[in-house]
Design a protein around this motif. Structure first.
Motif, mmCIF file in Angstrom:
data_model
loop_
_atom_site.group_PDB
_atom_site.id
_atom_site.type_symbol
_atom_site.label_atom_id
_atom_site.label_comp_id
_atom_site.label_asym_id
_atom_site.label_seq_id
_atom_site.Cartn_x
_atom_site.Cartn_y
_atom_site.Cartn_z
ATOM 1 N N TYR A 1 -63.085 -31.476 8.976
ATOM 2 C CA TYR A 1 -61.781 -32.142 9.000
ATOM 3 C C TYR A 1 -62.007 -33.646 8.971
ATOM 4 O O TYR A 1 -62.675 -34.213 9.842
ATOM 5 N N ALA B 1 -57.188 -34.151 5.456
ATOM 6 C CA ALA B 1 -55.854 -34.261 6.053
ATOM 7 C C ALA B 1 -54.828 -34.681 5.010
ATOM 8 O O ALA B 1 -53.711 -34.144 4.960
ATOM 9 N N THR C 1 -51.644 -28.912 11.298
ATOM 10 C CA THR C 1 -52.734 -28.391 10.457
ATOM 11 C C THR C 1 -52.673 -26.870 10.356
ATOM 12 O O THR C 1 -53.396 -26.276 9.556
#
Length: 704
Positions: A34, A39, A324
């Motif tokens: 991540y 993102a 997420t």
């Protein structure tokens, strides 16, 4: 290049991969899955990067050091003497970053440029024509030419403070060093060879800049937080009656049944028929933008559904959705799509996703996805921008809004950053730095102590990404200071007249990566190394020497053609640094100067603006609202100076994403000098089957 992992030194030379033209990637250690780019979820515009062409790797690889020790990644990049650094996020007080120590940490505006900011973008640009990006969603510590190693190739000399009058508490440093609190990271180097090309590559690698709808570049008024539907209708009618432009109105927290935390549901006492209200405003060519923050009130209809997918800590007792997680996204944005976008709401102002520590979730918070609180804080602004933009993309309609936080990867999202600071000077410095950070920033107008301040602030916003008054607290209007009401109207009308220019410059942002508002330091030839300067008798009157020794943080480029030098309250005159070449006054066409420092006394009515020799500015009549899709608009094409020139005018329907399918056109505008010395202009015909919104064309040659 030296790699050190848990004390073991390894050598490797061929690990930089050119992942796109002029963009090299280096994975160090074990990069986290991540990061900022995952993102944001954007893809590089490879076709546009190809057009920028090839360039050599811009740094000596042997002088780059990366180490992974004790679960942390240490990075070092070389610096030359005379090299200046720009970037490291959206800074509000400084443009030059060499010598700074920063912690890149998502936060609201502070009183120092210490890395805690609304967009702590881990990307820097060198005056030598390269850029470095660290793709990590961690809090990164930066020593931007501030630390001195014993094994430095270019060490400073030790000095005796007792006897040496030139002793410095900050000895010369020949490196940028960064500490990433993770056991690996992705590192990217962007080539130039010019600083502008570095920034273009960075923006294009992040999907290209956003292309707002035409109406987004008009004028917006954010109304008092407790306005009702009738209050909004009345205010819009007053704009029209007074002939002030207006394209969208922003509703502040009172549109929701509860806020801080939010229900995301309409307050039916103030807005009894939301769908009818939005539809009614659209028939008046005024769109509605909604304020919100992401924190879910226990009284929200979606609270029970979304609670299992929220963080361990609350914000104002509101649940923090883990965006997420697909289930959280589906529940959260379904509410927005049903009650807002589905009835015609044009966009959002997304508040409180930046800081500060006392009211956001703490770093000890946990989230059900396993993403750390630190990573979530660094990327939450990206998540809400990306996911709200996707709502509009699914309906093939563009949006343009406001947000309090962004980061690397956010260039393509149609959002402008704002904050609670209200220093006019800092606003302009922020606008300058936004071009290095891959974001947009607005110096909004809110309140003023005097009519002079009101007008000066208004002039600045009309030469920014979003022309906006934010009257959420006191309900101010453009005409709140009657003695300058006409001047305010004039500059608002100028904003509308310049829409063809603004729209084209944003198209360049999207297709070419060129930031529409940026530092003079990105102008071709403006950055010069100190040792290459020609000798001058008066340092203060040489703009290139001045650029090397003094920060230029009160003037900026607006598109390719315009230099803007705002006036601040109390000023009657100011100095303006003109880059190379001849420059002309925007309003009169008179010659202003060439590669020099000038002093201007513009009076209260005008913000100083200058145009390059050969500058072409397409303008339209001053309409109260942006043109509708397919609406033909007459153009007045202005040419400044003596040079023959070309300009490509962008056109599409102004509202949909059909441009992604090729439904757009670039029309060539040319100005040539005839045998008798006069200038003549012509525009290419519209391509068959492509958008054509150009009506009658007239030419105005702004010569002395």
């Amino acid at each position: 290049m030296v790699f050190l992992a848990t004390g073991v030194a390894l050598r490797a030379q061929a690990i930089w991969t050119e992942t796109a033209p002029g963009v090299w990637k280096l994975p160090v250690g074990k990069p986290e899955a991540y990061n900022l780019l995952t993102a944001a979820g954007v893809q590089p515009n490879r076709a546009a990067l190809e057009k920028l062409g090839k360039t050599a790797f811009p740094l000596p690889k042997d002088d780059i050091s990366v180490r992974v020790v004790d679960g942390k990644t240490y990075l070092r990049f070389p610096l030359e003497r005379g090299e200046q650094l720009y970037g490291f996020g959206l800074n509000f007080q400084t443009v030059h970053q060499r010598g700074k120590i920063l912690t890149l940490h998502m936060d609201h505006y502070g009183n120092r440029d210490n890395g805690r900011t609304h967009s702590p973008t881990p990307f820097y640009v060198s005056s030598n024509g390269y850029g470095v990006f660290i793709n990590s969603a961690r809090y990164i510590t930066v020593y931007a030419g501030s630390g001195v190693r014993q094994d430095s190739k270019n060490p400073p000399q030790a000095q005796d403070r007792n006897t040496d009058k030139d002793w410095s508490a900050h000895p010369y440093s020949d490196a940028v060093e960064l500490l990433v609190p993770a056991e690996g990271v992705e590192v990217y180097v962007f080539g130039g060879p010019k600083p502008m090309e570095v920034v273009q590559r960075f923006n294009l690698f992040n999907g290209g800049g956003c292309l707002p709808p035409r109406w987004g570049l008009g004028f917006t008024q954010r109304v008092h937080r407790l306005y009702t539907a009738d209050s909004v209708r009345k205010e819009a009618a007053e704009f029209e009656a007074r002939q002030y432009p207006l394209d969208f109105i922003g509703l502040e927290p009172g549109w929701q049944s509860k806020s801080y935390p939010c229900t995301f549901e309409w307050d039916k006492t103030r807005f009894p028929d939301p769908a009818g209200f939005v539809k009614d405003m659209l028939t008046k060519n005024v769109r509605i933008n909604l304020w919100t923050n992401p924190y879910v009130s226990p009284d929200a209809s979606i609270y029970a559904q979304i609670k299992p997918f929220t963080g361990s800590h609350t914000v104002w007792v509101g649940a923090v959705p883990d965006l997420t997680i697909p289930q959280a996204r589906a529940i959260y944005w379904r509410q927005f799509d049903k009650d807002h976008v589905g009835i015609g709401v044009s966009g959002y102002k997304i508040d409180e996703v930046d800081g500060n520590d006392s009211w956001l979730w703490p770093d000890v918070a946990t989230f059900p996805s396993g993403i750390s609180a630190e990573q979530m804080r660094q990327t939450y602004g990206l998540l809400v921008q990306k996911q709200s933009t996707d709502l509009y993309h699914a309906r093939n309609t563009r949006t343009y809004g406001l947000v309090r936080a962004s980061n690397a990867g956010g260039s393509s999202f149609p959002y402008v950053i704002y904050n609670d600071n209200y220093s006019h000077q800092d606003f302009i410095t922020g606008l300058i730095n936004s071009g290095f950070a891959g974001v947009l920033w607005t110096p909004e107008v809110r309140a003023s102590k005097t009519s002079e301040e009101w007008l000066r602030r208004f002039q600045s916003v009309c030469f920014s990404p979003m022309a906006m008054i934010n009257a959420w607290a006191d309900g101010t209007k453009p005409w709140s200071f009657p003695d300058v009401a006409e001047q305010v109207k004039t500059v608002a009308q100028l904003r509308m007249q310049m829409m063809p220019y603004w729209y084209t410059e944003f198209a360049k942002y999207h297709f070419e990566g060129t930031p529409p508002f940026r530092a003079l330091n990105l102008e071709d030839g403006f950055i010069e190394k100190v040792e290459k300067q020609t000798a001058v008798t008066n340092l203060g009157e040489n703009p290139y020497q001045e650029a090397s020794t003094k920060e230029i943080k009160d003037q900026y480029m607006a598109g390719d053609q315009l230099l803007v030098a705002p006036m601040f309250t109390g000023q009657t005159s100011r100095k303006v640094i003109l880059p190379k070449g001849n420059w002309y006054d925007f309003y009169t066409g008179r010659f202003a100067g060439a590669g020099e420092v000038i002093t201007v006394t513009p009076g209260l009515d005008k913000i100083p603006v200058f145009v390059k020799d050969g500058g072409i500015i397409p303008m339209m009549p001053s309409l109260l609202h942006a043109p509708k899709p397919g609406q033909k608009v007459d153009l007045e094409i202005r040419h400044y100076g003596e040079k023959p020139a070309q300009y490509r005018l962008y056109d599409d329907d102004g509202e949909t994403f059909d441009y992604e399918k090729g439904q757009f056109s670039w029309r060539l505008i040319e100005v040539e000098k005839q045998k008798n010395g006069t200038l003549k202009g012509r525009m290419s015909a519209a391509e068959k089957g492509k958008p054509d919104t150009v009506g009658k064309v007239t030419w105005r040659f702004m010569t002395n």
